[in-house]
Design a protein around this motif. Structure first.
Motif, PDB file in Angstrom:
ATOM      1  N   MET A   1       0.818  -1.181   0.000  1.00 59.89           N
ATOM      2  CA  MET A   1       0.000   0.000   0.000  1.00 59.89           C
ATOM      3  C   MET A   1       0.867   1.251   0.000  1.00 59.89           C
ATOM      4  O   MET A   1       0.564   2.206  -0.695  1.00 59.89           O
ATOM      5  N   ALA A   2       1.930   1.245   0.793  1.00 59.57           N
ATOM      6  CA  ALA A   2       2.804   2.412   0.870  1.00 59.57           C
ATOM      7  C   ALA A   2       3.439   2.715  -0.479  1.00 59.57           C
ATOM      8  O   ALA A   2       3.525   3.873  -0.893  1.00 59.57           O
ATOM      9  N   GLU A   3       3.869   1.678  -1.172  1.00 55.84           N
ATOM     10  CA  GLU A   3       4.478   1.880  -2.486  1.00 55.84           C
ATOM     11  C   GLU A   3       3.454   2.423  -3.481  1.00 55.84           C
ATOM     12  O   GLU A   3       3.758   3.301  -4.286  1.00 55.84           O
ATOM     13  N   ALA A   4       2.237   1.915  -3.435  1.00 52.39           N
ATOM     14  CA  ALA A   4       1.177   2.395  -4.324  1.00 52.39           C
ATOM     15  C   ALA A   4       0.868   3.863  -4.053  1.00 52.39           C
ATOM     16  O   ALA A   4       0.689   4.652  -4.991  1.00 52.39           O
ATOM     17  N   LEU A   5       0.814   4.242  -2.774  1.00 52.65           N
ATOM     18  CA  LEU A   5       0.555   5.651  -2.443  1.00 52.65           C
ATOM     19  C   LEU A   5       1.687   6.541  -2.948  1.00 52.65           C
ATOM     20  O   LEU A   5       1.446   7.615  -3.485  1.00 52.65           O
ATOM     21  N   ARG A   6       2.913   6.086  -2.781  1.00 55.74           N
ATOM     22  CA  ARG A   6       4.049   6.866  -3.281  1.00 55.74           C
ATOM     23  C   ARG A   6       3.956   7.013  -4.796  1.00 55.74           C
ATOM     24  O   ARG A   6       4.196   8.094  -5.341  1.00 55.74           O
ATOM     25  N   ASN A   7       3.593   5.933  -5.502  1.00 51.93           N
ATOM     26  CA  ASN A   7       3.462   5.985  -6.953  1.00 51.93           C
ATOM     27  C   ASN A   7       2.344   6.921  -7.401  1.00 51.93           C
ATOM     28  O   ASN A   7       2.382   7.432  -8.529  1.00 51.93           O
ATOM     29  N   LEU A   8       1.369   7.137  -6.533  1.00 54.34           N
ATOM     30  CA  LEU A   8       0.292   8.086  -6.825  1.00 54.34           C
ATOM     31  C   LEU A   8       0.684   9.524  -6.513  1.00 54.34           C
ATOM     32  O   LEU A   8      -0.100  10.442  -6.705  1.00 54.34           O
ATOM     33  N   GLY A   9       1.889   9.703  -5.989  1.00 51.79           N
ATOM     34  CA  GLY A   9       2.366  11.048  -5.686  1.00 51.79           C
ATOM     35  C   GLY A   9       2.004  11.555  -4.308  1.00 51.79           C
ATOM     36  O   GLY A   9       2.119  12.747  -4.032  1.00 51.79           O
ATOM     37  N   VAL A  10       1.572  10.665  -3.431  1.00 59.68           N
ATOM     38  CA  VAL A  10       1.210  11.070  -2.073  1.00 59.68           C
ATOM     39  C   VAL A  10       2.473  11.447  -1.307  1.00 59.68           C
ATOM     40  O   VAL A  10       3.461  10.725  -1.318  1.00 59.68           O
ATOM     41  N   THR A  11       2.434  12.612  -0.654  1.00 62.56           N
ATOM     42  CA  THR A  11       3.567  13.072   0.152  1.00 62.56           C
ATOM     43  C   THR A  11       3.205  13.203   1.621  1.00 62.56           C
ATOM     44  O   THR A  11       4.092  13.262   2.464  1.00 62.56           O
ATOM     45  N   HIS A  12       1.912  13.280   1.926  1.00 65.02           N
ATOM     46  CA  HIS A  12       1.451  13.445   3.303  1.00 65.02           C
ATOM     47  C   HIS A  12       0.262  12.518   3.546  1.00 65.02           C
ATOM     48  O   HIS A  12      -0.552  12.293   2.653  1.00 65.02           O
ATOM     49  N   SER A  13       0.151  12.022   4.763  1.00 63.66           N
ATOM     50  CA  SER A  13      -1.019  11.257   5.175  1.00 63.66           C
ATOM     51  C   SER A  13      -1.352  11.624   6.618  1.00 63.66           C
ATOM     52  O   SER A  13      -0.499  12.103   7.351  1.00 63.66           O
ATOM     53  N   PHE A  14      -2.569  11.381   6.988  1.00 61.45           N
ATOM     54  CA  PHE A  14      -3.065  11.776   8.301  1.00 61.45           C
ATOM     55  C   PHE A  14      -3.727  10.579   8.957  1.00 61.45           C
ATOM     56  O   PHE A  14      -4.261   9.710   8.279  1.00 61.45           O
TER      57      PHE A  14
END
Length: 88
Positions: free
Chosen positions: A1-14
């Motif tokens: 999941m973390a890799e997928a979020l990074r690939n989507l350009g996510v830089t912040h999460s809450f």
């Protein structure tokens, strides 16, 4: 999941760190995604929604399993009224 979020350009999460999502949060930090802890699932959901609304980027919120899940209900309705990217 973390890799997928990074690939989507996510830089912040809450969210709220709990036993069920701790491995995901640690992996997100390894991938360079900043995790901003909240005091309550609902506030974390609104923080992610506000982040998405302000930046136009995907807003990501995490909560613990069990009683934390229904607490995300109020922030889930915000993206439906105003269209912006949001992942819960």
């Amino acid at each position: 999941m973390a890799e997928a979020l990074r690939n989507l350009g996510v830089t912040h999460s809450f969210g709220i760190i709990g036993k069920s999502i701790c491995p995901v949060v640690l992996k997100m930090v390894d991938y360079g995604i900043e995790f901003i802890p909240g005091r309550h699932e609902s506030s974390s959901g609104f923080e992610a929604a506000g982040y998405a609304l302000k930046t136009g980027k995907l807003g990501v919120a995490f909560g613990t399993s069990g009683p934390g899940v229904p607490i995300f209900s109020p922030p889930q309705h915000m993206p439906r009224r105003i269209i912006f990217p949001y992942f819960l």
